[in-house]
Motif scaffolding. Structure first.
Motif, PDB file in Angstrom:
ATOM      1  N   ASN A  70      41.009  23.574  19.659  1.00 16.34           N
ATOM      2  CA  ASN A  70      40.869  23.170  18.270  1.00 16.34           C
ATOM      3  C   ASN A  70      39.398  22.953  17.897  1.00 16.34           C
ATOM      4  OD1 ASN A  70      41.071  22.108  15.725  1.00 16.34           O
ATOM      5  ND2 ASN A  70      42.061  20.213  16.334  1.00 16.34           N
ATOM      6  N   PRO A  71      38.762  23.913  17.202  1.00  9.07           N
ATOM      7  CA  PRO A  71      37.347  23.742  16.842  1.00  9.07           C
ATOM      8  C   PRO A  71      37.129  22.662  15.794  1.00  9.07           C
ATOM      9  CG  PRO A  71      38.244  25.705  15.794  1.00  9.07           C
ATOM     10  CD  PRO A  71      39.311  25.200  16.714  1.00  9.07           C
ATOM     11  N   PHE A  72      38.178  22.274  15.068  1.00  8.18           N
ATOM     12  CA  PHE A  72      38.019  21.259  14.031  1.00  8.18           C
ATOM     13  C   PHE A  72      37.737  19.869  14.602  1.00  8.18           C
ATOM     14  CE2 PHE A  72      41.113  24.219  11.757  1.00  8.18           C
ATOM     15  CZ  PHE A  72      40.080  24.964  11.211  1.00  8.18           C
ATOM     16  N   LEU A  73      37.851  19.707  15.921  1.00  4.27           N
ATOM     17  CA  LEU A  73      37.451  18.438  16.530  1.00  4.27           C
ATOM     18  C   LEU A  73      35.968  18.167  16.320  1.00  4.27           C
ATOM     19  CD1 LEU A  73      39.379  18.537  19.949  1.00  4.27           C
ATOM     20  CD2 LEU A  73      39.997  17.276  17.882  1.00  4.27           C
ATOM     21  N   LEU A  74      35.194  19.230  16.115  1.00  3.86           N
ATOM     22  CA  LEU A  74      33.762  19.065  15.853  1.00  3.86           C
ATOM     23  C   LEU A  74      33.509  18.369  14.525  1.00  3.86           C
ATOM     24  CD1 LEU A  74      32.581  22.602  17.018  1.00  3.86           C
ATOM     25  CD2 LEU A  74      32.030  20.443  18.150  1.00  3.86           C
ATOM     26  N   ASP A  75      34.501  18.359  13.626  1.00  5.80           N
ATOM     27  CA  ASP A  75      34.325  17.760  12.306  1.00  5.80           C
ATOM     28  C   ASP A  75      34.534  16.252  12.311  1.00  5.80           C
ATOM     29  OD1 ASP A  75      33.886  20.263  11.158  1.00  5.80           O
ATOM     30  OD2 ASP A  75      36.018  20.626  10.907  1.00  5.80           O
ATOM     31  N   ILE A  76      35.134  15.708  13.361  1.00  5.26           N
ATOM     32  CA  ILE A  76      35.393  14.266  13.394  1.00  5.26           C
ATOM     33  C   ILE A  76      34.066  13.530  13.594  1.00  5.26           C
ATOM     34  CG2 ILE A  76      36.561  12.407  14.638  1.00  5.26           C
ATOM     35  CD1 ILE A  76      38.774  14.369  15.331  1.00  5.26           C
ATOM     36  N   PRO A  77      33.695  12.629  12.693  1.00  8.60           N
ATOM     37  CA  PRO A  77      32.378  11.974  12.798  1.00  8.60           C
ATOM     38  C   PRO A  77      32.227  11.095  14.035  1.00  8.60           C
ATOM     39  CG  PRO A  77      33.255  11.801  10.572  1.00  8.60           C
ATOM     40  CD  PRO A  77      34.375  12.306  11.435  1.00  8.60           C
ATOM     41  N   LEU A  78      33.304  10.443  14.465  1.00 11.78           N
ATOM     42  CA  LEU A  78      33.218   9.529  15.606  1.00 11.78           C
ATOM     43  C   LEU A  78      33.338  10.333  16.903  1.00 11.78           C
ATOM     44  CD1 LEU A  78      33.099   6.725  16.848  1.00 11.78           C
ATOM     45  CD2 LEU A  78      35.571   6.533  16.530  1.00 11.78           C
ATOM     46  N   LYS A  79      32.214  10.471  17.606  1.00  7.03           N
ATOM     47  CA  LYS A  79      32.185  11.198  18.873  1.00  7.03           C
ATOM     48  C   LYS A  79      31.450  10.363  19.911  1.00  7.03           C
ATOM     49  CE  LYS A  79      31.827  15.717  16.545  1.00  7.03           C
ATOM     50  NZ  LYS A  79      31.259  15.300  15.244  1.00  7.03           N
ATOM     51  N   GLN A  80      31.814  10.561  21.160  1.00  6.50           N
ATOM     52  CA  GLN A  80      31.200   9.820  22.259  1.00  6.50           C
ATOM     53  C   GLN A  80      30.943  10.767  23.420  1.00  6.50           C
ATOM     54  OE1 GLN A  80      30.657   6.103  22.580  1.00  6.50           O
ATOM     55  NE2 GLN A  80      29.312   7.079  24.057  1.00  6.50           N
ATOM     56  N   THR A  81      29.685  10.855  23.856  1.00  4.48           N
ATOM     57  CA  THR A  81      29.347  11.673  25.010  1.00  4.48           C
ATOM     58  C   THR A  81      29.692  10.919  26.286  1.00  4.48           C
ATOM     59  OG1 THR A  81      27.501  12.629  23.771  1.00  4.48           O
ATOM     60  CG2 THR A  81      27.535  12.989  26.138  1.00  4.48           C
ATOM     61  N   VAL A  82      30.415  11.561  27.190  1.00 10.85           N
ATOM     62  CA  VAL A  82      30.809  10.950  28.459  1.00 10.85           C
ATOM     63  C   VAL A  82      29.835  11.402  29.534  1.00 10.85           C
ATOM     64  CG1 VAL A  82      32.615  10.747  30.205  1.00 10.85           C
ATOM     65  CG2 VAL A  82      33.220  10.866  27.776  1.00 10.85           C
ATOM     66  N   ILE A  83      28.946  10.509  29.933  1.00 11.49           N
ATOM     67  CA  ILE A  83      27.998  10.761  31.015  1.00 11.49           C
ATOM     68  C   ILE A  83      28.031   9.566  31.949  1.00 11.49           C
ATOM     69  CG2 ILE A  83      25.591  11.156  31.632  1.00 11.49           C
ATOM     70  CD1 ILE A  83      25.150  12.484  28.962  1.00 11.49           C
ATOM     71  N   ALA A  84      28.416   9.789  33.184  1.00  8.47           N
ATOM     72  CA  ALA A  84      28.541   8.699  34.150  1.00  8.47           C
ATOM     73  C   ALA A  84      28.211   9.213  35.544  1.00  8.47           C
ATOM     74  CB  ALA A  84      29.946   8.111  34.122  1.00  8.47           C
ATOM     75  N   SER A  85      27.350   8.503  36.233  1.00  9.58           N
ATOM     76  CA  SER A  85      26.927   8.915  37.564  1.00  9.58           C
ATOM     77  C   SER A  85      27.875   8.361  38.628  1.00  9.58           C
ATOM     78  CB  SER A  85      25.502   8.414  37.838  1.00  9.58           C
ATOM     79  OG  SER A  85      25.145   8.635  39.182  1.00  9.58           O
TER      80      SER A  85
END
Length: 225
Positions: A70-85
């Protein structure tokens, strides 16, 4: 208004778990646009499931991808990058885990290349909970999943977008530090609240029963789908 009226008096305006964060005007405008067009996207997803199980080409934030889902997920303003070591201990990692799960539970999108065990654990749990996720793959090979697999079902529900950066080749668990940094930078760029992208339909993914309809989406931020 919230901070001036409620916060100084200790009054809780929002229910627990709601992400009550102040918005500046550009982000507020993007939320308004998203709410205006989301019913159309939901209708499109429910009536055209084959569109979300085909491999497409997507241009976004200066990068080219093969995409599935679903490319429309890019339109959702609330996003969180998951980066964890993986070097973090559980006490260091737990606040991040809580933050990621809160974002997913609130309808946000979790974005990650999942290059570490902890990142894969977050994304796997999000997939199981049917949260919205954008998963960046290590290889530009054509994404394929068996029929009725969790990823296939998530694509048809509209909860998953798989992105494979074109021109990038890497093998899971054998990525160099530079390759990991590159993929994490892509995830960070995709987490911007407002994104402009172009989508062009490509080819069947290998598990599509209904022949896809030729669709081109340009300027989705303007509501054209």
């Amino acid at each position: 208004m919230y901070w001036d009226t409620y916060a100084p008096h200790g009054t809780q305006l929002f229910e627990n778990g709601y992400r009550d964060q102040p918005l500046d005007e550009p982000l507020l405008d993007h939320w308004r646009n998203y709410l205006d067009y989301e019913p159309r996207r939901l209708s499109f997803i429910s009536t055209n499931p084959e569109f979300f199980t085909c491999v497409h080409e997507l241009s976004c934030a200066g990068a080219q991808y093969l995409c599935l889902g679903n490319p429309f997920l890019l339109d959702i303003p609330l996003k969180q990058t998951v980066i964890a070591s993986d070097t973090e201990n559980q006490r260091q990692f737990q606040p991040k885990w809580n933050q990621y799960m809160e974002c997913g539970a609130c309808g946000g999108v979790l974005i990650s290349a999942a290059t570490t065990s902890r990142e894969r654990a977050v994304m796997s749990q999000a997939l199981e909970r049917k949260y919205n996720i954008i998963w960046i793959r290590e290889s530009d090979a054509q994404p394929r999943f068996p029929l009725f697999s969790p990823a296939h079902n998530a694509c048809q529900r509209g909860n998953l977008l798989l992105l494979s950066p074109m021109g990038f080749s890497g093998i899971r668990n054998l990525l160099t530090p530079e390759q990991r940094t590159y993929l994490n930078n892509l995830a960070t760029e995709l987490s911007a609240p407002a994104l402009s992208y172009q989508l062009h339909q490509g080819f069947e993914s290998g598990f599509v029963h209904i022949p896809p309809t030729c669709v081109t989406v340009c300027g989705v931020d303007e509501g054209q789908a």
